[in-house]
Design an enzyme around this catalytic site. Structure first.
Site, PDB file in Angstrom:
ATOM      1  N   SER A 132       0.831  -1.194   0.000  1.00  0.00           N
ATOM      2  CA  SER A 132       0.000   0.000   0.000  1.00  0.00           C
ATOM      3  C   SER A 132       0.877   1.259   0.000  1.00  0.00           C
ATOM      4  O   SER A 132       1.668   1.463  -0.912  1.00  0.00           O
ATOM      5  CB  SER A 132      -0.946  -0.058   1.209  1.00  0.00           C
ATOM      6  N   HIS A 176      -2.633  -1.306  -4.172  1.00  0.00           N
ATOM      7  CA  HIS A 176      -4.100  -1.396  -4.227  1.00  0.00           C
ATOM      8  C   HIS A 176      -4.676  -0.008  -4.004  1.00  0.00           C
ATOM      9  O   HIS A 176      -3.949   0.956  -3.792  1.00  0.00           O
ATOM     10  CB  HIS A 176      -4.649  -2.410  -3.217  1.00  0.00           C
TER      11      HIS A 176
END
Length: 201
Positions: free
Chosen positions: A98, A123
């Site tokens: 992330s 993501h």
């Protein structure tokens, strides 16, 4: 509370004790080993600014083992990395997920590394909202804005088309170091210190 090791050095004035992070900082090494939140971000930013003031021409080594975390806190680190003068070498140990992956990719091109058994995850931002419907709509709009900003950053650092990054981050996208290199998130996969030294030479 997590345990912080201390190291003892012998100096001409006797023994001096450092916590391990302060000792690493003397060698221009910053280590992110937790999730990214405001407290962690402020500590990382302070270290970056200190190392710039100490020597604006000397590289900073930023080691990352992080599951990600707050987008706003991560963006504060990201912007500081871009703001300061020293070039930044990033190294993934364990995982860069992330926001951790964004920070890994934000190192100077040619100086972004991963150890062989790490993993990298990109993501979209996650949000859990509560409150009145109008407030939830505002928060959802902000999540979409942050999602687009993160996608543009990843596209900029990887060289991938924005549309592809948008598709890839729509769901969890896990990568091995070799896949992350092919994607453009890192430049080299290294096995040991000798690999790093030979590349830098």
């Amino acid at each position: 509370m997590s345990y912080i090791p201390y190291v003892v050095e012998q100096t001409s004035r006797g023994e001096r004790t450092y916590d391990i992070y302060s000792r690493l900082l003397k060698d221009r090494i910053i280590f992110l080993g937790t999730e990214v939140n405001d407290v962690v971000a402020n500590s990382i930013i302070a270290q970056l600014l200190f190392l710039e003031s100490d020597d604006p021409e000397k590289d900073i080594n930023f080691y990352i083992n992080s599951p990600g975390g707050s987008v706003t806190a991560g963006m504060a680190i990201y912007d500081t990395m871009a703001y300061i003068k020293p070039e930044i070498t990033t190294v993934c140990i364990g995982q860069a997920a992330s926001m951790g992956a964004v920070l890994l990719a934000a190192g100077n091109h040619g100086k972004r590394y991963s150890l062989p058994n790490a993993r990298i995850l990109i993501h979209q931002p996650m949000g859990g909202f509560q409150g009145q419907a109008s407030d939830i709509a505002i928060q959802a709009q902000e999540i979409l804005r942050m999602k687009e900003a993160l996608n543009e950053i990843l596209a900029s650092h990887t060289g991938k088309p924005l549309k592809q990054v948008q598709q890839d981050t729509d769901r969890d996208y896990f990568m091995s170091p070799l896949e992350a290199k092919e994607y453009g998130l890192i430049d080299h996969v290294i096995l040991n210190r000798e690999d790093l030294d030979s590349i830098e030479e």
